[in-house]
Design a protein around this motif. Structure first.
Motif, PDB file in Angstrom:
ATOM      1  N   THR A 162       0.781  -1.127  -0.011  1.00 22.35           N
ATOM      2  CA  THR A 162      -0.058   0.179  -0.084  1.00 22.35           C
ATOM      3  C   THR A 162       0.857   1.244   0.078  1.00 22.35           C
ATOM      4  O   THR A 162       1.932   1.442   0.657  1.00 22.35           O
ATOM      5  CB  THR A 162      -0.952   0.045   1.326  1.00 22.35           C
ATOM      6  N   VAL A 163       0.383   2.294  -0.742  1.00 21.21           N
ATOM      7  CA  VAL A 163       1.394   3.559  -1.137  1.00 21.21           C
ATOM      8  C   VAL A 163       0.301   4.708  -1.166  1.00 21.21           C
ATOM      9  O   VAL A 163      -0.880   4.511  -0.987  1.00 21.21           O
ATOM     10  CB  VAL A 163       2.081   3.521  -2.216  1.00 21.21           C
ATOM     11  N   LEU A 164       1.119   5.945  -0.998  1.00 22.96           N
ATOM     12  CA  LEU A 164       0.461   6.861  -0.982  1.00 22.96           C
ATOM     13  C   LEU A 164       1.170   7.563  -2.696  1.00 22.96           C
ATOM     14  O   LEU A 164       2.122   7.698  -2.536  1.00 22.96           O
ATOM     15  CB  LEU A 164       0.603   8.051  -0.153  1.00 22.96           C
ATOM     16  N   THR A 165      -0.074   8.063  -3.387  1.00 22.82           N
ATOM     17  CA  THR A 165       0.555   8.769  -4.683  1.00 22.82           C
ATOM     18  C   THR A 165       1.106   9.884  -4.263  1.00 22.82           C
ATOM     19  O   THR A 165       0.814  10.579  -3.336  1.00 22.82           O
ATOM     20  CB  THR A 165      -0.565   8.823  -5.741  1.00 22.82           C
ATOM     21  N   PRO A 166       1.660  10.827  -5.215  1.00 23.19           N
ATOM     22  CA  PRO A 166       2.172  12.330  -4.934  1.00 23.19           C
ATOM     23  C   PRO A 166       0.826  13.145  -4.675  1.00 23.19           C
ATOM     24  O   PRO A 166       1.031  14.045  -3.930  1.00 23.19           O
ATOM     25  CB  PRO A 166       2.768  12.742  -6.340  1.00 23.19           C
ATOM     26  N   ARG A 196      11.744   2.323  -5.794  1.00 19.99           N
ATOM     27  CA  ARG A 196      11.970   3.509  -5.540  1.00 19.99           C
ATOM     28  C   ARG A 196      11.772   4.662  -6.461  1.00 19.99           C
ATOM     29  O   ARG A 196      11.821   5.983  -6.244  1.00 19.99           O
ATOM     30  CB  ARG A 196      13.531   3.692  -5.091  1.00 19.99           C
ATOM     31  N   GLU A 197      11.482   4.230  -7.680  1.00 19.38           N
ATOM     32  CA  GLU A 197      11.209   5.031  -8.957  1.00 19.38           C
ATOM     33  C   GLU A 197       9.848   5.378  -9.318  1.00 19.38           C
ATOM     34  O   GLU A 197       9.403   5.513 -10.407  1.00 19.38           O
ATOM     35  CB  GLU A 197      12.232   4.753  -9.982  1.00 19.38           C
ATOM     36  N   THR A 198       8.926   4.831  -8.442  1.00 18.57           N
ATOM     37  CA  THR A 198       7.393   4.980  -8.741  1.00 18.57           C
ATOM     38  C   THR A 198       6.895   6.254  -8.333  1.00 18.57           C
ATOM     39  O   THR A 198       5.840   6.586  -8.995  1.00 18.57           O
ATOM     40  CB  THR A 198       6.608   3.971  -7.938  1.00 18.57           C
ATOM     41  N   GLY A 225      11.522   7.142 -12.575  1.00 18.75           N
ATOM     42  CA  GLY A 225      11.110   5.720 -13.251  1.00 18.75           C
ATOM     43  C   GLY A 225      11.720   4.948 -14.140  1.00 18.75           C
ATOM     44  O   GLY A 225      12.919   5.618 -14.766  1.00 18.75           O
ATOM     45  N   LEU A 226      11.553   3.701 -14.275  1.00 21.86           N
ATOM     46  CA  LEU A 226      12.137   2.933 -15.403  1.00 21.86           C
ATOM     47  C   LEU A 226      11.328   2.048 -16.092  1.00 21.86           C
ATOM     48  O   LEU A 226      10.444   1.293 -15.362  1.00 21.86           O
ATOM     49  CB  LEU A 226      13.254   2.066 -14.434  1.00 21.86           C
ATOM     50  N   SER A 227      11.381   1.717 -17.238  1.00 23.42           N
ATOM     51  CA  SER A 227      10.614   0.803 -17.908  1.00 23.42           C
ATOM     52  C   SER A 227      11.298  -0.604 -18.061  1.00 23.42           C
ATOM     53  O   SER A 227      12.438  -0.479 -17.593  1.00 23.42           O
ATOM     54  CB  SER A 227      10.328   1.473 -19.331  1.00 23.42           C
TER      55      SER A 227
END
Length: 227
Positions: A162-166, A196-198, A225-227
């Motif tokens: 679970t996370v918080l968006t910007p 870490r790059e989300t 971010g990274l693809s």
């Protein structure tokens, strides 16, 4: 009959003498330059490699916390999805095969489920569902996890978080461990990114050893971010 050679003019004789004097010096300079270039190339080729690679970027956990209530209810309905699967914490197969599976399943699930918040579905505030046709972030993550488990991935490599968006909105993603790091599978993007790059602030994540147990994330942060 052989032709008689003409006598060189004074100018031609002077030019020949100058070439005889200068050419050996030019050759010495060129040879010295070539030797220096060769030595520099050799030195670069034998530069020592780093003694060890950087440690993989894994989600750091802190202390055990209460699981999300909706996940506890989900485990009561689907105990098989909350059981420990597999022995090794790393999925089988080559790095390319692992990446191909993750990319394919992330794309397929993002396509197959129509976005719909829980509040608009049968008046349910927060319900985590498996094999949903319409659903929100947790439903995407649960289906991706199930499909990778069905391919033989161990549960230790597949953890809900679970996370918080910007923008400060609550959200959920699936964290898949492969290629030595933890990567996020997200219904908001088709890119596979290191956690870490989300751009998200990570709050809680499932335990590697028991899918019913959750931990707080030790160092929540955001990045690129990274693809």
């Amino acid at each position: 009959m052989a032709q008689r050679q003409s006598e060189p003019s004074p100018g031609q004789g002077f030019g020949r003498r100058m070439r005889q004097l200068l050419l050996p010096g030019i050759h010495r300079v060129l040879a010295a330059g070539l030797m220096a270039a060769a030595l520099a190339t050799s030195a670069a080729a034998v530069q020592p490699l780093p003694s060890a690679e950087a440690p993989p970027d894994l989600v750091p956990v802190s202390r055990q916390v209460l699981p999300p209530l909706a996940h506890a209810r989900f485990c009561l309905r689907h105990p098989g999805q909350c059981a420990v699967r597999g022995g090794s914490p790393q999925p089988a197969g080559s790095a390319q095969a692992q990446l191909a599976a993750v990319v394919a399943i992330n794309l397929a699930v993002n396509r197959d489920i129509t976005p719909q918040a829980d509040g608009t579905a049968q008046g349910i505030t927060d319900e985590w569902r498996l094999n949903a046709v319409r659903g929100d972030c947790e439903d995407y993550a649960l289906l991706k996890r199930k499909r990778l488990l069905d391919l033989g991935w161990p549960s230790a490599s597949l953890r809900l978080a679970t996370v918080l968006t910007p923008a400060g909105t609550g959200h959920a993603v699936l964290i898949a461990r492969f290629r030595g790091g933890d990567f996020a599978l997200d219904n908001l993007t088709n890119e596979i990114r290191p956690w870490r790059e989300t751009g998200y602030r990570f709050l809680k994540i499932q335990s590697e050893t028991d899918p019913k147990t959750w931990y707080s994330v030790a160092a929540p942060q955001a990045g690129g971010g990274l693809s």
